[in-house]
Design a protein around this motif. Structure first.
Motif, PDB file in Angstrom:
ATOM      1  N   LYS A  93      13.116-104.317  -4.711  1.00  0.00           N
ATOM      2  CA  LYS A  93      14.555-104.479  -4.546  1.00  0.00           C
ATOM      3  C   LYS A  93      14.878-104.106  -3.101  1.00  0.00           C
ATOM      4  O   LYS A  93      14.515-103.009  -2.645  1.00  0.00           O
ATOM      5  CB  LYS A  93      15.330-103.574  -5.515  1.00  0.00           C
ATOM      6  N   VAL A 151      20.603-106.741  -8.909  1.00  0.00           N
ATOM      7  CA  VAL A 151      20.562-107.835  -7.938  1.00  0.00           C
ATOM      8  C   VAL A 151      21.962-108.432  -7.775  1.00  0.00           C
ATOM      9  O   VAL A 151      22.696-108.606  -8.760  1.00  0.00           O
ATOM     10  CB  VAL A 151      19.566-108.928  -8.379  1.00  0.00           C
ATOM     11  N   GLU A 189      16.036-109.265  -4.840  1.00  0.00           N
ATOM     12  CA  GLU A 189      14.712-108.946  -5.375  1.00  0.00           C
ATOM     13  C   GLU A 189      13.704-109.948  -4.827  1.00  0.00           C
ATOM     14  O   GLU A 189      13.918-111.161  -4.875  1.00  0.00           O
ATOM     15  CB  GLU A 189      14.715-109.010  -6.904  1.00  0.00           C
TER      16      GLU A 189
END
Length: 817
Positions: free
Chosen positions: A92, A149, A52
C-alpha cells in the motif's frame, strides 16, 4: 502580528468562516491587513491517493527501474514506472496522480502522463520526502496493509490547514497582542448576540515543588523591574516539540527550536507574557540578580554578537555577570541547549521605557521587547509561569523543584474611572441600552464597582494601558458595539469661521504648482538628520541643533536647521543612478534652539519655521538636438526665487540684496534678500568641500526661502485693469560702469527718475574682459516705456531717456559706449 484561527478556537467555541471573523476584527479596531492559508504540508497533498501495487516487474530498458500497475480505486489500474529499490507487489503506497503539483523545497513540478525509457507512466509512487512528511529518500513510503485503497492522502495523514490573520496592531493595543487577547475582544463583540464562553488555559493542576532545588533571586533595581517571578524545574529532556506545538508556531511564522524554547514562545503568543528559560546549571552561584552593569561592559547575546552595555541597560545577572538583557535578548552562555537538564524559568514585568531605550540603543527588536515596550499585564506573570511549567512537565518531562519566587514590592493596581450615561450617549450619538453597556464592559474585564444617579464607577484592569479616561471607556463601548451600528443623523451641525488671510495652503500650492510647472520635482525628507553634518559649521552651529533625547539611530539624532543636507542626500542618490540634471524642491520645517548648553532648556529656547528649498544641478535642459547644452546657473535659480516671492505678493523693490560672504562655509558665492535685518531668502553655489561629503562632483546651486517671513509680508490683492491700447517702447543703453556697481542700483535709479512711464528695466548683456578697462564692466540695459492714455512721441521718449542716462552717468560715474 499573526493570529492563527485554529489556535484562536482553543479559547472560543465558534464556527464562523475566516472572512467573517476578519470583518469583525477590523470593525472592533484590530484591523486585518491580510488573510493567508497555512498548510501543514505544502500543497496539502492535493491529487495524492492511497494505492495498492498489483504487479511489479523489471523495466525492459533500464536496470534500476521497475514497471508497476497500481490500483488507486479509480477504475482501471495505473501503469507507473518507479525507481525505488523497495517497491514490490502487494504494497500500500502513496500515489501522486497525473496533474498533481509536487513541491521539493522552493521548487515545484507537475506530474504528467509520459513515457520513461519507452514504458508508459501515469503517476508517481512517493517517498516520504516527496510528500513533505520527512527527509528520507531511501525508498517509497510503504503503508500498513489494511489501509483503504482510494483514500485521499490528506485524509489518511489527517492533514490540517489553518487560516492566519495578519493584524496591524496599533501601539496602544498591546492587550490584544496575543491569541487570548484577540479572543477576548472577539468574545466581547459576539456576546452581544449570543452566549459565548471565553476559555482561559487551565492551570489548576499546578503544584509547587518540594524545594529540593531553587535559584535565589534578588532585584536591585525595582524601578526598571517592577515584578519578577520565577521557578526551577529539573529532569528536563530536550527534544523536538510534539507535532501540535510545532504546527502552532509554524502557522504564525516561527521556526520550532526545541520543546522548552517552543513552550516559552507558545505562551508568549498565547497570553502575551514573554518568558525566558535559563540553563540553571550555567547560572554561577546558583543565583539571579536583576541590576544594571557598568558602562561599556561587554555582553555576548544569543546571536553571538558582543555588545557594549550602557549603564542604563537592565540586566539579568548571575554571580559572575550578565546572563540576559532584561526583556530583550538572552545571553550566549546561559541559554537552553540540547544538554540542558535543569532550567530556571523567568516571568517578569519590566518598565516599558527602560526596555524601549535599551532596545533602541542596541538596535534590537524581538517579540519580547515588542510587548514589554508597550506594557504587558503586570498581574499575569504567575499565571503564565504556571502555564509554561505545566507544559514543560507534560512535554519535556520536567519536575518542578521550587515554589514560585515572586518579588513584587509595589503592586500595580487596577484603576478607577468614572463614566456618566449622559456622556456615553452624547459622544456615541445614540442612546444605548444600559444593560448592554454593562455587558460590554464586563466582557472587556472592566468591572462596575458602583452605579448611582446616572454614573458608573469602573475598575479598569492594569493591562489596559490605553484606557485611563472617561472618553477612553466610551470609545471601548463604541468599538465593541460597532461604529457601523450608529445611524447617521438627518441633521448636519456646522459652524462657519472666517478663513485666515493670507491663506497659507493656497499660497503653498501656488508656489509648488509654479515650481512643478517649471520642471522641478518635489521631495519629502525626514526632519531628523545626522549630527555630523553640523559638526564643523559656523553658519549652522551644532550647539544650536535640537537634540533628540531618544533617537531611533545615530543618523537621526538631531532636528535639521536647514533643508540643505536633506536635499544633497537626494541629489547624491539620483546622481548615483545616472540622473545628472536635477531640479528639486521641498517645503518643510526647520528647527533650532538658542541654548548653548544643549541640555534641558525651556520651551522658549526652541524655534521652528517653514521654508521652501530649491536645488539645481547639471544642465539647464535635458540633452536634445534642438537645445544648446547649457549648465544651470545661479542667475536661473535667482529668477525662480524672485518669481516665487513676487507671486506671494511681496514687493521685491522693498528688499535689500547682499552677498553671502559670512556664510563661506556653505557657499562659494551667492545672494541674500533682506527686509531691513530680517532674512527673507538666500541662494548660492554650494561649496565643493561640502559636496565632497556626499560624493557629489558636479556643481549644485541651492536656495532657501523663509516661508513664514514671506507670508508676513504677503499682500495679494486681486485687481483687474484694461489691456493697454497704446504700444510699449524699448530703448537700450550700453554702459561702461565700475565693477562695484550692481544692476539693482541702475534699476532703482531709473525707477526713481521716471516713476509713471517706466514699466520695466532689464539687463540683457554683460561683458568683462578684452577691450574693457581694469576695474570696469560693460552692461547692456533695456528700458521699457509706456503711456496707457496715448502713444509716446519720439520727443517724449528722448526726453525721458535723457533724464535717465544723465542720472546714471552722473551718479554712477558711468560712460555710454
Amino acid at each position: 502580528m499573526k493570529i492563527s484561527y485554529n489556535w484562536l478556537k482553543n479559547y472560543l467555541n465558534i464556527d464562523l468562516i475566516p472572512e467573517e471573523v476578519s470583518k469583525i476584527l477590523t470593525d472592533i479596531g484590530l484591523e486585518v491587513e491580510g488573510l493567508e492559508t497555512f498548510e501543514e504540508v505544502k500543497g496539502s497533498m492535493k491529487g495524492m491517493v492511497i494505492g495498492e501495487v498489483l504487479t511489479c516487474g523489471k523495466h525492459p530498458n533500464a536496470d534500476k527501474l521497475s514497471v508497476t500497475t497500481v490500483d488507486v480505486g479509480q477504475g482501471e489500474p495505473l501503469s507507473i514506472v518507479c525507481g525505488a529499490p523497495n517497491v514490490a507487489s502487494g504494497q500500500k503506497v502513496v500515489v501522486a496522480t497525473v496533474g498533481t503539483e509536487m513541491y521539493m523545497g522552493d521548487k515545484s513540478f507537475t506530474i504528467n502522463k509520459t513515457k520513461l525509457r519507452g514504458e508508459l507512466s501515469e503517476g508517481m509512487i512517493c517517498a516520504e520526502d516527496e510528500i513533505g512528511l520527512g527527509t528520507s529518500h531511501d525508498g517509497i513510503m510503504v503503508l500498513p496493509s489494511d489501509t483503504k485503497v482510494g483514500t485521499p492522502a490528506a485524509s489518511y495523514f489527517k492533514l490540517k490547514t489553518d487560516t492566519v490573520f495578519e493584524i496591524g496592531l496599533t501601539p496602544n493595543r498591546i492587550d490584544a497582542g496575543s491569541h487570548f487577547g484577540v479572543a477576548r475582544d472577539l468574545a466581547a463583540y459576539l456576546s452581544q448576540y449570543e452566549k459565548v464562553e471565553l476559555k482561559k488555559p487551565d492551570i489548576s493542576a499546578f503544584k509547587p515543588g518540594d524545594g529540593s532545588f531553587a535559584v535565589k533571586v534578588s532585584v536591585e533595581d525595582t524601578e526598571a523591574c517592577k515584578r519578577y517571578t520565577g521557578l526551577t524545574l529539573k529532569n528536563i529532556k530536550i527534544a523536538p516539540s510534539p507535532k501540535w506545538l510545532q504546527e502552532s508556531l509554524k502557522a504564525i511564522g516561527l521556526n520550532p527550536i526545541n520543546n522548552v524554547v517552543d513552550i516559552t514562545n507558545f505562551v508568549l503568543h498565547e497570553l502575551g507574557q514573554p518568558l525566558h528559560a535559563f540553563d540553571a546549571d550555567k547560572l554561577a552561584g546558583n543565583k539571579i540578580v536583576v541590576k544594571k552593569l557598568a558602562e561599556n561592559t561587554p555582553f555576548v547575546t544569543l546571536d553571538e554578537v558582543e555588545r557594549k552595555l550602557s549603564s542604563e541597560d537592565l540586566m539579568i545577572c548571575d554571580a559572575q555577570g550578565g546572563a540576559c538583557m532584561a526583556g530583550i535578548f538572552g545571553g550566549m552562555d546561559s541559554g537552553v541547549t540540547d544538554t540542558t537538564q535543569t532550567i530556571f524559568l523567568e516571568s517578569a514585568y519590566f518598565d516599558p521605557v527602560s526596555v524601549r531605550k535599551s532596545a533602541k540603543r542596541h538596535g534590537l527588536s524581538t517579540d519580547s521587547s515588542f510587548r514589554f515596550e508597550r506594557g504587558v499585564d503586570p498581574n499575569i506573570t504567575t499565571f503564565a509561569l504556571k502555564r509554561a511549567a505545566l507544559l514543560i512537565q507534560e512535554i519535556a518531562g520536567g519536575l518542578i523543584t521550587s515554589d514560585i519566587t515572586d518579588i513584587y514590592p509595589e503592586k500595580i493596581n487596577d484603576f478607577e474611572v468614572a463614566v456618566s450615561y449622559h456622556n456615553i450617549d452624547r459622544l456615541i450619538g445614540k442612546k444605548l441600552d444600559r444593560a448592554l453597556i454593562k455587558k460590554i464592559l464586563n466582557a472587556l474585564d472592566i468591572s462596575v464597582e458602583k452605579e448611582r444617579e446616572g454614573f458608573l464607577t469602573l475598575k479598569v484592569p492594569a493591562y489596559r494601558v490605553d484606557v485611563t479616561r472617561e472618553a477612553d471607556v466610551i470609545e471601548e463601548i463604541l468599538r465593541i458595539y460597532g461604529y457601523n451600528n450608529v445611524e447617521f443623523s438627518e441633521k448636519i451641525h456646522a459652524s462657519l469661521s472666517p478663513s485666515v488671510k493670507p491663506d497659507n495652503e493656497l499660497l503653498v500650492n501656488r508656489a509648488c504648482d509654479f515650481l512643478a510647472s517649471n520642471g522641478f520635482n518635489e521631495i519629502m525628507s525626514n526632519s531628523l538628520t545626522k549630527s555630523s553634518y553640523y559638526s564643523a559649521l559656523k553658519t549652522y552651529k551644532e550647539e544650536n541643533c535640537v537634540v533628540m533625547l531618544n533617537p531611533l539611530s545615530s543618523d537621526l539624532g538631531l532636528m535639521r536647521q536647514t533643508i540643505l543636507f536633506n536635499g544633497l542626500e537626494t541629489v547624491a542618490y539620483n546622481i548615483n543612478r545616472q540622473a545628472q540634471n536635477l531640479r528639486l524642491f521641498e517645503y518643510g520645517r526647520c528647527y533650532w534652539n538658542t541654548n548653548k548648553n544643549n541640555e534641558h532648556y525651556p520651551l522658549a529656547a526652541y524655534g521652528e519655521d517653514r521654508r521652501i528649498a530649491l536645488f539645481l544641478t547639471g544642465n539647464r535642459a535635458e540633452e536634445s538636438w534642438s537645445v544648446k547644452e547649457e549648465k544651470a546657473s545661479l542667475f536661473l535659480l535667482k529668477a525662480y526665487v524672485e518669481q516665487i516671492i513676487g507671486k506671494l505678493g511681496v514687493n521685491l523693490s522693498t528688499l535689500i540684496t547682499g552677498s553671502l560672504e559670512s556664510k563661506d562655509d556653505i557657499f562659494t558665492g551667492g545672494i541674500e534678500y533682506l527686509d531691513k535685518k530680517t532674512l527673507i531668502a538666500e541662494l548660492g553655489i554650494v561649496k565643493p568641500k561640502l559636496l565632497k561629503q556626499f560624493d557629489i562632483e558636479q556643481e549644485v546651486i541651492f536656495a532657501e526661502i523663509r516661508w513664514d517671513e514671506v507670508l508676513k509680508r504677503s499682500n495679494i490683492a486681486l485687481s483687474f485693469r484694461e489691456m493697454p491700447k497704446f504700444p510699449e517702447v524699448r530703448r537700450d543703453l550700453a554702459l561702461l560702469i565700475d565693477e562695484s556697481v550692481k544692476f539693482d542700483t541702475i534699476e532703482q535709479l531709473a525707477i526713481q527718475t521716471e516713476k509713471k512711464l517706466l514699466k520695466k528695466v532689464n539687463l540683457f548683456d554683460f561683458y568683462k574682459g578684452k577691450g574693457i578697462p581694469e576695474g570696469k564692466k560693460s552692461y547692456g540695459v533695456s528700458f521699457y516705456l509706456q503711456d496707457e492714455e496715448k502713444t509716446l512721441t519720439d520727443k517724449e521718449i528722448d526726453r525721458i531717456m535723457g533724464k535717465i542716462s544723465q542720472r546714471i552717468l552722473t551718479e554712477l560715474n558711468a560712460e555710454l559706449r
